[in-house]
Design an enzyme around this catalytic site. Structure first.
Site, PDB file in Angstrom:
ATOM      1  CB  CYS A 241      -0.933   0.025   1.219  1.00 39.75           C
ATOM      2  SG  CYS A 241      -1.905  -1.477   1.397  1.00 39.75           S
TER       3      CYS A 241
ATOM      4  CG  HIS B 134      -2.152   4.554   5.645  1.00 38.08           C
ATOM      5  ND1 HIS B 134      -1.823   4.624   4.306  1.00 38.08           N
ATOM      6  CD2 HIS B 134      -2.489   3.251   5.882  1.00 38.08           C
ATOM      7  CE1 HIS B 134      -1.952   3.424   3.760  1.00 38.08           C
ATOM      8  NE2 HIS B 134      -2.353   2.576   4.691  1.00 38.08           N
TER       9      HIS B 134
ATOM     10  CG  HIS C 210      -6.224   1.923   0.654  1.00 38.24           C
ATOM     11  ND1 HIS C 210      -5.113   2.572   0.175  1.00 38.24           N
ATOM     12  CD2 HIS C 210      -5.745   0.953   1.493  1.00 38.24           C
ATOM     13  CE1 HIS C 210      -4.030   2.026   0.674  1.00 38.24           C
ATOM     14  NE2 HIS C 210      -4.389   1.034   1.488  1.00 38.24           N
TER      15      HIS C 210
ATOM     16  CG  HIS D 163     -36.693   1.642 -31.359  1.00 41.78           C
ATOM     17  ND1 HIS D 163     -37.629   0.646 -31.561  1.00 41.78           N
ATOM     18  CD2 HIS D 163     -36.608   2.308 -32.529  1.00 41.78           C
ATOM     19  CE1 HIS D 163     -38.086   0.699 -32.805  1.00 41.78           C
ATOM     20  NE2 HIS D 163     -37.475   1.709 -33.420  1.00 41.78           N
TER      21      HIS D 163
ATOM     22  CG  ASP E 241     -31.960   2.576 -34.649  1.00 41.22           C
ATOM     23  OD1 ASP E 241     -32.756   3.157 -35.388  1.00 41.22           O
ATOM     24  OD2 ASP E 241     -32.209   1.496 -34.092  1.00 41.22           O
TER      25      ASP E 241
END
Length: 1781
Positions: free
Chosen positions: A563, A698, A741, A1348, A1537
């Site tokens: 980390c 942290h 985180h 549609h 379309d």
């Protein structure tokens, strides 16, 4: 006279603050001796500690500096506390003394032996020895370090002896302990001694334990002894008990005790090899006074002096009065009348000394100098680091891609300011959260949470910009890609241009990125391992890729500390401190695609299960929320950033990393380790912890982590033992509460937040506490003045003080990283202004799309910042930006002019041409002759360009040294323009200005490859070519001019410029006398003659219609007028001038040839050049014939006005670019700026830094918008659920139970919004049956249907059926012919028998099945049928069917060519009808309003038509495809379309039909083909004409053509519409109930019938096919598997099914190009002849692969360097055609 007094106690200041400030000063380059002393003293103390016995050595912790011990209270109050305090006191004395003299340049270290004496008390006496032995200040670090070591040994001995008298308690009490000395005032020593003797004799006190007098003065007596006996004494003795007494801060033991210490102890302390070596070099110089006698010590060597001093401290009592008497006596004996007393703050002994001076020497003036006061003074000028290791680190650029749409720091701040929590469900582009999530945690390999914080569209990437092919980009981890992108943006923001300065030397730039996972490699690319699996997936290639792309040669590191990886990477500053690099790009990356990590972290109880980002500091915090993020930061040493004129975002003062080795488990945090780290980091940074006002914690939102971190923070930054004042609030926060985180990127994300806080002067609200605060937090946060900002809090700058913060980043693996960051100083305003009148602003890009975007962004910036300095803007866009091949340059003098010109370029951006990829154009310098400028000039370059001015002044000096007058008055504006100077001055000025201009251009990086000089300009040309020195050129020009003045009459002859060819002139003037002086061009000729002759010529030629101009020159050069000087000029030249070989080709207008040799140019040559004609025309023509010049060259006129370049343009058929240096009547800077712009846009690489260097102190880097990327999505979608099953069967039963109407899902790697599950598949060698099942109620499918709407129902449009067909067709082709390539699909013969309408009840599924069958794939046909599935699982009869006909898009494109001009003609006709008011022109909104009112209400993403022109049943529409996201498609229905529903619009809106009574719907079409992919955001044009059929007037047919850039790229052929009465609308289009078998559509043609198609069913295609089926050849070329992905990318699957297909040409070159395109994931249209393979992403690895394919498939044997030898497509084609045709 001087007296230096060293006390035996610390000054009364904050001791820690003094040491901290000394530490900070030691980093300053002005204090090198101080820094050396601290280093040597630290080493000396380490040596002493190492020599201790093990038990004692363990008491002293490791220390990086002697000063760090001042913060260690436990050590200072422990057993060796006396030794440590002695060391610190001596260190403080000596460091302060050194710094005092280094800080004040007026003070000199002049302690002479004659008039100086040194005095000290206790340990302070040791410090005097260092001064006594040092002849200079530079010697003090050596002698001072020795004193430090001896002070430590003294303390150890004292402790050892004292412990034997009274041991320390086994359990130490808080505090330093009891005192070993008491002072008793107002008593005599005799009384004291008498009382002591009485008591100690009576008690029979042992001799060593006796209490004794250790010091005495006129006012008091000090008694010392073991603390317990002292307490007993004051308890039992009435004499002592009744008298006032004060315990002294003496806690380490006894000194001044003759009854305890002897010579043995003294010798033990002074025995040292260091002392022995010093004794040989140093001898006592200055007298040190004994504290017992007041007389100087008698030692003659260093060792003897130390022995005397140690003996004094250990065995002699202190008698300060004796010392004072000794000082007074020396004053009386000397001739001095004044005395400077050097002190460390005032004290009682100092007061007594000064008082005695006043009473005994009344005429003597004594004053004190406080040696401590300098420490706290502010630095002026600002401090400069003494070395790289002492530098602060500046952050000069940042960029990010963070959750919540934070594509840049500004958007990130918006998110923080709003207090957003941007968690969301795991998006579909990562994995299917529904199937991979189990809240109960029981399912194998499933995540326990469905939440995270994610980057939007992580696959977006501008691959060509980074020289990557689409295939390489697809296989390259988005973390690597986004690291590249953000690195570029951060460098752009930082204004880093490699090699611009020493700090940006490309060899000294390194990259450092934190990355803790390889999700994309493990899951996405692992589904199909190919060429770039390793290079695109392994994390080491991320930083390496950045270095490679930018050509940085410094180190590249991928850091993984879990980390804390990203912030650990920020410790790249250690490389800056170590001098390994000058600039570092650092950051962190994290893009989450691997469901395994979610499952693993869930099982490890790391993740929160609740819908939120991290609940940081909440009472219910239960884990963290995972997050994406990519951050890049640019770091430099602060002094380098300041020198480079950078914008500084923040300054890193210190960074550190350690490990929680003492934690209960590897993942558990440890408050002690965290506190140790932050304390150490703050101390190294030289910062008082109370100066920290914010901590970005942290704060992951775990109970243990949050509680441990707050403990460490409060211990260091808000302890109970030392309180913050009301003006020292401390705020804490954590960005994880907003964006989750980010794991490896969490630290850099926090750092970006902090930098933004500095910038915005605010602390965002903390949003992590959802309920109440964590109960583990201290309850007295407010008392500690520590605050959590529950709302945004102002954090303003404070004048005279910096805001300082700490960023913590901890690792689950136990690592802790902490960074101390300070706000940047406010920059001083510029002192002056840029004098340049015109400024060049440049914009560049690597594509037209990006060029347009960059222009738009710059225009928007200028509009939003109208007061922006154009000088700053020019500096930023030229000197501080990288430049690409699409270039725009604008010279402007104001913002309005700038915007106008930028707007003009924006309008023409589509026709913009990039600079050639062949390199810079060669340059020709053309030097102007005489007569082009005013007689007097006022050159702005001379006034404002230091370089040009210096060159010109040097040349003027050379001229004056040779006896010529100064020519500066000709150019400096000191005379009117019309003022005529002497011919000598004028000609010297011209040539010297040209030489200076040439050198100026060369300083800007423009060096000539060829030169040509016209007339007098040839002298400058010869100098630049290396033939003449500047001195010789000046000599020749000056002497020639002087000879002309002496021997020729000024004004007797004239020169006439005629706008006519020589032949025309000869035909007109006949036999009239004249001479031809210059033939400049086809119709530019200069004639000469006497004034009378020229007058006649003028009259005749003007009468014939030819323009004539008389040149303003003193003499008729190149004519008979110059004859008188020729002989002497040649002779002087021969004797005095040295001609050198040319180093450049010289085009000679005299000889009409190009000179390369060293013999041609000599004295005869210059004589002839003076007399003979200048044939500029002939010279240029010859040079062109010889290929010395060509149309690619850039021409620069070196002279006062553009003349030669106009001649060049008239001679050559094409000139690349031709620019002047100076233009008469125009400000020089305007001319130079415009010329630089043209040269820049022609491809020259200019030295912009040099251009701005002289003005840089008045320029600032502008924070401009970043590069506008031409992004496309490159994303390999994780398909299926194999990460859950991993080959196991434990989910099969669960799936069968959940879907009783379906077969068990086979493991296919395909899943889209419309093809959700393959329930059955059978494959043989060439045949296949595939059955898919989808639930219309799934969100994306249902949304597409409701996009549609007809009659208020969601109706599945035919384009959805087409998407299903494309998906299944691609899947079958991949299975049967996995190596096929470039195969398109025609969705043919679509026939819809029943409309498919979404039911209203969305709680129940509405299943359909589609079966696809291929009888023989080599016939190129597949047949599809659509079925409804009832609630009981029964499959109804087919309600729709279609064929897939595989074909070649290239064939389709060719087949449409004949129709193109017809379609374009009809479009043009409709335009004319609209202009005439006959046809209807409808806007976007009007068209869809009419469509919705009449029949179909489209959702926004289907509404691609921007405008429609319609006449009866014919229309065209301009279409732009949406960029809105949503769903996973092969070809998004709303794309199809948008380009095709023009036909339905015509049928239901045109006034040619009765739309009030009728409506029209389509039952299908004959063919749907797209030869090129439909791409989001791109523009198309559709055209259709509907015609009623002869068989049935209610049925209409038409062909819808889709064009792009005037080329037909798609067609919906034979589209059919049937007309129905409107009364049937409700019946046909109503939502069914849940049983779809009961629904009957408008086009029902047969009764219900159950049909279940088995795998063995054979379908024969009987319908006519619209295009010829393609025989699929045997697979040869490997290619990636076709996977449906996000909408922007997947469209490619329509036209490119990665298969080897026969190309239309049999040539090897054509096949080779097709193979290159296939391997790179390119279209053939991406391979024009001028395309550079490197820019297309053909790197060394791909080169090897293609080379092997050439050998295998084409029989062409080549090596891997093929694309280096033939770098462009055209080069390779030519080679292949030559050798393999």
């Amino acid at each position: 006279m001087k007296v230096a007094y060293f006390s035996n106690e610390f000054p009364h200041d904050d001791t820690r603050d003094l040491f901290r400030r000394l530490h900070v000063h030691s980093k300053d380059k002005r204090y090198p001796t101080l820094a050396r002393f601290i280093s040597e003293a630290t080493s000396a103390l380490r040596d002493e500690v190492a020599a201790l016995p093990t038990a004692l050595r363990a008491l002293v912790p490791t220390f990086d500096s002697i000063f760090s011990l001042v913060d260690n209270t436990a050590v200072r109050q422990g057993r060796l506390g006396g030794a440590i305090d002695g060391v610190l006191l001596c260190a403080l004395h000596i460091a302060t003394f050194i710094g005092f003299y280094e800080s004040d340049t007026e003070e000199e270290f002049d302690l002479s032996a004659v008039d100086t004496c040194l005095a000290g008390l206790g340990t302070g006496l040791l410090s005097t020895v260092a001064l006594s032995l040092s002849p200079s200040l530079a010697d003090l670090p050596t002698t001072g370090a020795l004193v430090v070591g001896i002070a430590f040994r003294l303390g150890v001995v004292v402790d050892d002896v004292s412990q034997n008298l009274q041991p320390r308690p086994a359990i130490a009490e808080s505090g330093p302990g009891d005192s070993w000395a008491y002072v008793v005032p107002d008593v005599s020593p005799e009384e004291i001694q008498k009382e002591l003797d009485t008591i100690q004799i009576a008690e029979k006190t042992p001799e060593p334990s006796k209490i004794f007098i250790s010091a005495l003065s006129r006012t008091s007596v000090t008694v010392s002894g073991p603390p317990a006996r002292l307490k007993h004494l004051f308890l039992v003795s009435a004499y002592f008990r009744d008298r006032k007494h004060v315990a002294l801060p003496v806690y380490a033991g006894l000194c001044h005790a003759a009854h305890i210490y002897d010579e043995h102890h003294v010798e033990k302390i002074i025995q040292s090899s260091s002392l022995d070596s010093i004794s040989a070099k140093y001898r006592p110089r200055v007298r040190v006074l004994s504290t017992s006698t007041g007389r100087p010590f008698s030692g003659l060597t260093a060792k003897e002096l130390f022995r005397n001093v140690i003996e004094e401290i250990l065995t002699k009592s202190i008698e300060w009065d004796e010392v004072i008497r000794g000082i007074i006596q020396r004053a009386k004996d000397s001739a001095a009348v004044e005395c400077d007393v050097l002190i460390f703050r005032t004290s009682l002994p100092v007061h007594e000394l000064l008082a005695t001076f006043g009473t005994e020497l009344q005429q003597f003036r004594a004053s004190t100098k406080d040696l401590v006061s300098w420490i706290a003074k502010p630095d002026s000028p600002p401090a400069k680091p003494s070395g790289k290791a002492q530098s602060k680190i500046a952050i000069v650029g940042m960029a990010c891609r963070l959750p919540g749409g934070s594509t840049d720091p500004d958007k990130f701040w918006d998110l923080l300011e709003k207090g957003l929590d941007v968690h969301r469900k795991i998006p579909a582009d990562r994995f299917d959260v529904d199937s991979h999530y189990d809240p109960e945690g029981k399912r194998m390999n499933a995540s326990w949470t469905p939440y995270g914080c994610f980057i939007d569209e992580p696959g977006l990437f501008d691959a060509p910009f980074f020289n990557m092919s689409p295939r390489e980009a697809l296989q390259t981890d988005p973390m690597q890609r986004l690291a590249l992108v953000t690195a570029y943006e951060a460098l752009e923001k930082a204004g880093v241009v490699p090699n611009r300065t020493a700090a940006t030397d490309a060899h000294r730039i390194g990259t450092y990125y934190g990355q803790a996972s390889d999700d994309y490699r493990e899951v996405n690319t692992a589904q199909e391992i190919s060429t770039y699996f390793i290079t695109g997936g392994c994390r080491a290639f991320g930083p390496g890729r950045i270095n490679y792309f930018f050509k940085f040669s410094g180190p590249s590191y991928s850091v993984d500390t879990a980390c804390s990886s990203g912030l650990a990477a920020i410790q790249a500053c250690t490389s800056l401190w170590a001098g390994e690099v000058e600039t570092a790009i650092a950051g962190g990356v994290n893009v989450l695609t691997n469901c395994d990590a979610f499952a693993g972290l869930s099982n490890g109880h790391f993740l929160t299960k609740t819908p939120n980002a991290c609940k940081t500091w909440d009472c219910d915090a239960d884990g963290y929320c995972r997050a994406d993020g990519v951050v890049s930061l640019v770091l430099k040493r602060l002094e380098d950033a300041e020198a480079d004129n950078d914008n500084i975002l923040g300054v890193i003062l210190g960074a550190g990393t350690n490990h929680s080795a003492d934690a209960v488990s590897i993942t558990h945090p440890h408050a002690g380790a965290q506190a140790f780290l932050t304390s150490q980091t703050v101390r190294k940074a030289g910062v008082d912890p109370f100066d920290i006002s914010y901590i970005e914690m942290h704060g992951t939102g775990t109970q243990a982590g949050d509680a441990q971190e707050i403990l460490s923070v409060t211990e260091v930054f808000a302890p109970l033992t030392r309180r913050r004042t009301s003006k020292q609030p401390l705020y804490i926060g954590s960005v994880k509460a907003n964006v989750g985180h980010g794991e490896a990127v969490s630290g850099p994300t926090a750092l970006v937040k902090l930098l933004l806080m500095f910038q915005k002067e605010a602390i965002p609200a903390h949003v992590g506490i959802k309920n109440s605060i964590n109960p583990g937090f201290p309850k007295d946060l407010a008392k500690r003045n520590l605050h959590i900002p529950y709302e945004q809090t102002p954090w303003p700058r404070v004048p005279g003080k910096k805001r300082i913060a700490v960023v913590n980043n901890f690792s689950a693996a136990g690592g802790n990283t902490s960074v101390v960051v300070e706000e940047a100083s406010v920059r001083e305003p510029v002192k002056g202004t840029d004098p340049r009148s015109s400024h060049l602003i440049t914009v560049s890009a690597k594509s037209k799309v990006s060029l347009k975007g960059n222009l738009e962004r710059l225009i928007a910036y200028v509009e939003a910042n109208p007061d922006v300095s154009l000088a700053d803007l020019a500096y930023t866009t030229t000197a501080r930006r990288r430049h690409h091949n699409h270039r725009v340059a604008v010279a402007a003098s104001d913002a309005a002019q700038l915007k106008k010109q930028l707007g003009s370029y924006l309008q023409s951006v589509e026709s913009h041409k990039p600079i050639p990829s062949t390199g810079q154009p060669p340059v020709v310098f053309a030097f102007t002759g005489q007569g082009a400028s005013h007689p007097s000039m006022n050159l702005e370059l001379f006034h404002h360009s230091p370089y040009f001015r210096a060159q010109l002044l040097h040349l003027d000096s050379l001229a004056q040294q040779q006896g010529f007058g100064s020519f500066i008055p000709v150019v400096d504006g000191s005379h009117e323009r019309s003022h005529a100077h002497s011919p000598t001055a004028t000609q010297l000025a011209l040539v010297c200005v040209e030489i200076a201009l040439a050198k100026y251009w060369e300083s800007l990086g423009v060096k000539p490859d060829v030169v040509i000089g016209h007339s007098l300009g040839e002298y400058a040309a010869l100098h630049v070519a290396g033939v003449l020195s500047a001195s010789d050129a000046i000599s020749m020009v000056g002497r020639r001019a002087a000879l002309l003045e002496q021997k020729c009459q000024t004004g007797s002859h004239q020169m006439l410029a005629v706008r006519a060819s020589l032949a025309d002139i000869q035909a007109i003037v006949h036999d009239k006398p004249y001479e031809v002086s210059c033939i400049n061009g086809p119709r530019d000729t200069v004639l000469s003659g006497t004034r009378e002759q020229v007058a006649v010529l003028t009259e005749v030629l003007q009468a014939a219609g030819h323009r004539c101009i008389s040149l303003d020159v003193a003499f008729a050069f190149h004519s008979a007028q110059t004859d008188p000087i020729l002989e002497e000029f040649e002779e002087v030249t021969k004797s005095s001038i040295l001609f050198q070989p040319p180093n450049l080709p010289i085009i000679s207008p005299l000889l009409g040839k190009v000179i390369f040799d060293e013999k041609t140019v000599n004295a005869t040559y210059v004589r002839r050049a003076t007399r003979e004609a200048v044939n500029f025309l002939g010279a240029i023509e010859i040079a062109q014939q010889m290929s010395t010049i060509d149309e690619t060259m850039a021409w620069i006129e070196i002279g006062p006005h553009p003349v030669c370049i106009n001649f060049v343009k008239s001679i050559l058929p094409r000139v690349n670019v031709a620019v002047p240096s100076i233009r008469r009547g125009e400000d020089n800077w305007q001319t130079v700026s415009h010329s630089l712009g043209l040269l820049h846009c022609a491809g020259l690489e200019l030295n912009w830094n040099e251009f701005h260097l002289a003005f840089e102190e008045n320029l600032r880097l502008v924070d401009l918008p970043t590069y506008a990327w031409n992004d496309k999505t490159h994303w390999i979608q994780y398909i299926g659920d194999w990460a859950l099953t991993k080959g196991n069967t434990f989910y099969d039963a669960e799936k069968a139970a959940a879907n009783p109407g379906a077969l068990v899902h086979t493991r296919s790697n395909i899943k889209t919004s419309t093809v959700q599950q393959i329930i059955e598949e059978t494959f043989s060698d060439s045949a296949a049956t595939v059955v898919m099942q989808s639930n219309l109620m799934e969100p994306d499918f249902l949304a597409a249907a409701h996009g549609h709407r007809m009659n208020d129902c969601g109706v599945v449009t035919s384009s959805i059926h087409a998407d299903i067909a494309y998906t299944l067709g691609a899947y079958i082709m991949k299975k049967l012919r996995p190596k096929s390539q470039n195969v398109g699909m025609d969705i043919a013969n679509l026939e819809v028998l029943k409309g498919l309408i979404a039911q209203k009840n969305t709680d129940k599924p509405q299943f359909i099945q589609v079966s696809a069958q291929v009888h023989d794939i080599d016939l190129g046909v597949a047949h599809l049928q659509w079925h409804n599935v009832s609630s009981n699982g029964e499959v109804d009869e087919p309600f729709a069917s279609a064929d897939i006909v595989y074909g070649l898009p290239t064939d389709w494109l060719k087949s449409w060519v004949p129709a193109t001009h017809l379609v374009q003609g009809r479009i043009e006709a409709l335009e004319r009808l609209a202009e005439a008011g006959i046809a209807n022109r409808l806007s976007h909104n009007m068209a869809y309003l009419l469509f919705a009112n009449n029949l179909v209400d489209y959702a926004q993403k289907y509404r691609g038509m921007q405008s429609v022109v319609m006449h009866e049943l014919e229309a065209f529409a301009d279409v732009t495809l949406t960029t809105e996201k949503g769903g996973v498609w092969t070809v998004p229905p709303y794309f199809i379309d948008s380009v095709a529903h023009l036909a339905g619009f015509v049928m239901n809106v045109s006034d040619a039909n009765d739309t009030k009574q009728n409506f029209c719907v389509t039952p299908g079409w004959g063919s749907m083909r797209f030869a090129k992919p439909l791409v989001a955001g791109q523009k198309y044009r559709s055209y259709v004409k509907m015609i009623p059929t002869e068989e049935d007037p209610t049925v209409y047919l038409g062909d819808v053509y889709v064009l792009q850039d005037g080329v037909i790229i798609g067609e919906v052929g034979a589209i059919k519409f049937r007309r129905y009465p409107r009364v049937l609308l409700n019946r046909f289009f109503s939502a069914p109930d849940s049983d779809t078998s009961k629904h009957t559509s408008a086009t029902d043609v047969s009764p219900p019938k159950k049909v279940v198609q088995s795998a063995s069913t054979t379908t024969t295609v009987t319908k006519a096919l619209p295009s010829k089926p393609v025989a699929i050849p045997a697979p040869q070329v490997a290619a990636p598997v076709v996977q449906p992905t996000e909408q922007v990318t997947v469209v490619k699957a329509v036209t490119e099914l990665t298969s080897t297909v026969e190309v239309d040409s049999d040539s090897t070159a054509s096949k080779a190009m097709a193979l290159v395109a296939a391997e790179g994931g390119l279209e053939l249209s991406d391979l024009p002849d001028d395309a550079n393979f490197a820019n297309l992403g053909v790197d060394s690895l791909m080169s090897l692969v293609i080379a092997e394919k050439f050998r295998e498939q084409l029989g062409v044997t080549v090596n891997g360097s093929l694309f280096l030898e033939y770098p462009t497509v055209g080069d390779l084609k030519a080679w292949l055609m030559e050798y393999y045709s």
